[in-house]
Write a protein that holds these residues in place. Sequence first.
Motif, short mmCIF file in Angstrom:
data_model
loop_
_atom_site.label_atom_id
_atom_site.label_comp_id
_atom_site.label_asym_id
_atom_site.label_seq_id
_atom_site.Cartn_x
_atom_site.Cartn_y
_atom_site.Cartn_z
N GLU A 1 -62.02 -62.40 -16.91
CA GLU A 1 -61.03 -61.99 -15.98
C GLU A 1 -62.05 -61.93 -14.65
O GLU A 1 -62.88 -61.33 -14.53
N ILE A 2 -61.41 -62.51 -13.69
CA ILE A 2 -62.01 -62.59 -12.38
C ILE A 2 -61.18 -61.68 -11.50
O ILE A 2 -60.14 -62.05 -10.93
N ARG A 3 -61.87 -60.45 -11.08
CA ARG A 3 -61.32 -59.52 -10.29
C ARG A 3 -61.09 -59.92 -8.87
O ARG A 3 -61.84 -60.56 -8.53
N GLU B 1 -65.78 -59.74 -9.36
CA GLU B 1 -66.49 -59.44 -10.52
C GLU B 1 -65.69 -60.05 -11.75
O GLU B 1 -64.67 -60.60 -12.13
N VAL B 2 -66.73 -60.75 -12.47
CA VAL B 2 -66.32 -61.56 -13.92
C VAL B 2 -66.33 -60.62 -15.09
O VAL B 2 -67.66 -60.30 -15.32
N ARG B 3 -65.57 -60.51 -15.79
CA ARG B 3 -65.51 -59.83 -17.14
C ARG B 3 -65.38 -60.77 -18.16
O ARG B 3 -64.44 -61.83 -17.99
N ALA B 4 -65.94 -60.64 -19.44
CA ALA B 4 -65.61 -61.80 -20.54
C ALA B 4 -65.52 -60.90 -21.88
O ALA B 4 -66.19 -59.94 -22.07
N LEU B 5 -64.66 -61.33 -22.76
CA LEU B 5 -64.85 -61.19 -24.23
C LEU B 5 -64.95 -62.53 -25.01
O LEU B 5 -64.04 -63.55 -24.73
N ASN B 6 -65.89 -62.91 -25.56
CA ASN B 6 -66.23 -63.81 -26.52
C ASN B 6 -66.24 -63.71 -27.91
O ASN B 6 -66.77 -63.02 -28.26
N HIS C 1 -69.50 -57.51 -18.52
CA HIS C 1 -69.72 -57.44 -17.10
C HIS C 1 -70.66 -58.49 -16.87
O HIS C 1 -72.01 -58.19 -16.92
N CYS C 2 -70.51 -59.78 -16.46
CA CYS C 2 -71.20 -60.95 -16.25
C CYS C 2 -71.86 -61.08 -14.81
O CYS C 2 -73.15 -60.63 -14.55
N PRO D 1 -61.15 -64.04 -4.82
CA PRO D 1 -59.61 -64.08 -5.07
C PRO D 1 -58.94 -62.79 -4.73
O PRO D 1 -59.59 -61.83 -4.47
N GLY D 2 -57.73 -62.75 -4.08
CA GLY D 2 -56.93 -61.78 -3.60
C GLY D 2 -55.78 -61.36 -4.52
O GLY D 2 -55.62 -61.83 -5.57
N PRO D 3 -55.41 -60.01 -4.52
CA PRO D 3 -54.28 -59.56 -5.28
C PRO D 3 -52.94 -60.40 -4.92
O PRO D 3 -52.82 -60.78 -3.90
N ARG D 4 -52.47 -60.60 -6.25
CA ARG D 4 -51.19 -61.25 -6.18
C ARG D 4 -49.93 -60.31 -5.76
O ARG D 4 -49.89 -59.22 -6.02
N ASP D 5 -48.94 -60.91 -5.10
CA ASP D 5 -47.91 -60.16 -4.50
C ASP D 5 -46.71 -60.81 -5.11
O ASP D 5 -45.66 -59.96 -5.27
N ALA D 6 -46.41 -61.97 -5.46
CA ALA D 6 -45.06 -62.46 -5.69
C ALA D 6 -45.07 -62.88 -7.11
O ALA D 6 -44.17 -62.83 -7.92
N ASP D 7 -46.05 -63.68 -7.80
CA ASP D 7 -46.16 -64.21 -9.30
C ASP D 7 -46.31 -63.04 -10.08
O ASP D 7 -47.71 -63.32 -10.70
#
Length: 370
Positions: free
Chosen positions: A213-215, A219-224, A263-264, A343-349
């Motif tokens: 998850e790239i916020r 910030e990059v978070r991961a579950l492996n 939290h990577c 990366p910015g927040p999504r608005d339409a998709d």
Amino acid sequence: MIRIKAGVPRRTRPRTYSRPPAHPCRRPLRRVLALGLPTAWGATAITYKLACPLAQQDGLGARIVTGAVFFAVGTGLVLHVRRSLLRELRQARRVAGAAQSALLRPLPARIDGLDVAAAQLSADRGAAIGGDLYEAVGTEYGVRVVMGDARGHGLAAMGTAAAVLGSFREAVYDEPDLGDVLRRLDRALARHLRERPPDGAAAEEFVTVLLLEIRPDGEVRALNCGHPWPYVLRDKDIEPLARADPLPPLGLFPLPPQLPAVHCRHLLQGEALFLHTDGAEDARDARGRFFPLPEVLADAIREQPLSPEAVLRRIITELLRHTDGVPSDDVALLMLHNGSSPPGPRDADISGSAARARQATTAPQPTTYP
């Protein structure tokens, strides 16, 4: 078969139309034509043998002519059968290609400020994909990515990959927590295994899964779950995204009660993430030597500016050279490059619960077609 997808912006793709169905009267006509030619060739051979006086003679010249006639008839039959088989093979490949493209859809070239490229290499000849799976989706929680590897390879593992991918594409929009997304994938895999015919292989089925998850702030978070950690490409250096011990693969053991994401780091401008399946690092040459993925990757990123498509093409080329064009396992590669702004927040998709909440307060958006 190799497929390198550089990603195509969905709004700029031309609209495609399906071919109209054939007229009902044409189907019987095609069947008659398909059977008519072999019948005509056979009738020609029988007529010549029974009615032609030359066929009744025992001289050398008569035998040569008779042999030539039957050779021509046999050649015509072989060519007709070959043409029919090729037509059916092309049709089967079109159907298989459509099914495989629906499973691993082409990724967009850019997702919320990240340049995206993907590549895959199937161990089975004639198959575009196998048991490796990947997807990258922009959501209101950030860009969420899955990379996985189902047990086995080739067409036999496609069903398991489809079950996990289908669940991911629904859960990433609805679940705010990355751990809940992983639980949805685990339940989908369990349902898939229960619905399979009972056999010994189903009891040993598992899938390695990496969730990222790239916020919006980078910030990059991961579950492996048993998957190789991706590499961070920074300038001309590479390093693993994390060194924490992964969880067991999905399907082998129940998930623990708590699933805190790791939290990577922050993905800064100019940096990239390189995700891969174990087929890339475990590929061996004729002498049994493993493919040196970190070294090849370090050489590939020396060219600046960094291009995800060029990096993946270089890796695939060197991998095929290392294995003499015959890899023993499926390979999937995915690269996310922060080439401009974070990366910015999504608005339409958006979709799922977030989309339903927004529809209650905003006007509907115009429909777009891929």
